[in-house]
Design an enzyme around this catalytic site. Sequence first.
Site, PDB file in Angstrom:
ATOM      1  N   CYS A  92       0.860  -1.265   0.087  1.00 52.88           N
ATOM      2  CA  CYS A  92       0.017   0.034  -0.081  1.00 52.88           C
ATOM      3  C   CYS A  92       0.886   1.103   0.127  1.00 52.88           C
ATOM      4  O   CYS A  92       0.361   2.233  -0.418  1.00 52.88           O
ATOM      5  CB  CYS A  92      -0.821   0.066   1.295  1.00 52.88           C
ATOM      6  SG  CYS A  92      -2.110  -1.355   1.243  1.00 52.88           S
ATOM      7  N   HIS A 363      -9.451   2.885  -2.252  1.00 52.03           N
ATOM      8  CA  HIS A 363      -7.846   2.583  -1.957  1.00 52.03           C
ATOM      9  C   HIS A 363      -7.129   1.974  -3.186  1.00 52.03           C
ATOM     10  O   HIS A 363      -7.033   0.706  -3.134  1.00 52.03           O
ATOM     11  CB  HIS A 363      -7.677   1.978  -0.885  1.00 52.03           C
ATOM     12  CG  HIS A 363      -6.121   1.679  -0.393  1.00 52.03           C
ATOM     13  ND1 HIS A 363      -4.960   2.269  -0.828  1.00 52.03           N
ATOM     14  CD2 HIS A 363      -5.668   0.679   0.656  1.00 52.03           C
ATOM     15  CE1 HIS A 363      -3.997   1.633  -0.279  1.00 52.03           C
ATOM     16  NE2 HIS A 363      -4.241   0.850   0.472  1.00 52.03           N
ATOM     17  N   CYS A 393      -0.106   2.806   6.293  1.00 49.49           N
ATOM     18  CA  CYS A 393       0.300   1.220   6.608  1.00 49.49           C
ATOM     19  C   CYS A 393       0.549   0.761   5.443  1.00 49.49           C
ATOM     20  O   CYS A 393      -0.015   1.021   4.430  1.00 49.49           O
ATOM     21  CB  CYS A 393      -0.556   0.758   7.637  1.00 49.49           C
ATOM     22  SG  CYS A 393      -2.163   0.298   6.944  1.00 49.49           S
TER      23      CYS A 393
END
Length: 407
Positions: A92, A363, A393
């Site tokens: 991510c 996302h 994160c």
Amino acid sequence: MAEAYIIDACRTPRGIGKQGKGALAHLHPGHLGRTVLEALVDRNGFDTSDVDDVVWGTSSQVCEQSGDLGRMSALDAGYDVTASGVTLDRFCGSGITATNFAANAIMAGMEDLVVAGGTEMMSLPKKGMLPMGAGNTHLEEVHPQSHQGVCADAIATLEGISRTALDAHAAESQRRAAIAIEEGRFDKSLVPVYNLDGSLALDAEQFPRPGTTAESLAALAPSFPAVADYRHSPDAKTFRELINQKYTDLDIGHVHHAGNSSGVVDGSAAILLASEDYTKAHGFEPRARVVATANMGDDPTLMLNAPVPAAHKVLARAGLTLDDIDLIEINEAFAVVSEKFMRELDVDRDKVNVNGGAMALGHPIGATGAILIGTVLDELERRDGQFGMVTMCAGGGMAPAIIIERL
């Protein structure tokens, strides 16, 4: 140390990341990358033969997203063949990392004009559900790693953060995103995506649900009980057992669901960075400078807790405190990540994710970091703010971070 200036940032709208439902799902990932890379040239008029590198983030580098998507997107966008490209994966955190690498190269004096960004199409067919490090039995014994949704539930259990609090946080994210969209706060960075035949594919966010309330979220079933007990092969440990291997007495309570977890979407973003010399020589008006960057690792088993130490690290590098930061973007991978971040740092919630976050907007893994950097820059300009911090994160228990200063 040389300055690294942000000249511009742009992104696509985020389309629902499901085949048959997503407005971008029929396109090739390189098409999304091409869209934002072309937009940077159209908006800023630079010679692409001056580009030292295109640093791109893509987490799932398989099938259509394999084969150095950054380089291929640049070629598709008509960049000069001398503009090289590289694609990286920090899960991510890939979009922030791509931007940090680009800025670091400029600050080191090695490069003058770099494009950073990322693409992720989550509508692409999934390849199965495996724990990180699957098959590496030694790693699994030393650092068992679970599914991120199960990790989110484990952290909420350990921290005593209730589903009620997480649902309230998610509803607020939707409320803020609805206001931002209504007021056109994303318009400066948003570029439409067109099909190859010239017809419009998408020009607005597709994922948000502006009518969402805490009460409507309370009716949703938790997403990860069955995932926690999934076993990818007969002799493999379940995701729950992987966490309990280290946190032996933890009885995981399941509090995350589709509404308080990040949305599954497709999208791409790009950021144009330049050295001070290049900026002056070509008459650019820089919008911001990169103040500091940092990377931080944390417990891989819980996986999602590195943003807090990453924030401390990048603040120390910048010589700043939280009081100096006007706006913060912390990716809402799961509600507990941003909720714990705000609680642990005791930060003013009115300067965190002020235009909503990934629970409302989605996302697109490798692109999100670059999206958030553009978002915080746009909002600093709108509010006449000075400093913005972005962190998130990442799989494996990591978090990159960056602080920028609006100019």
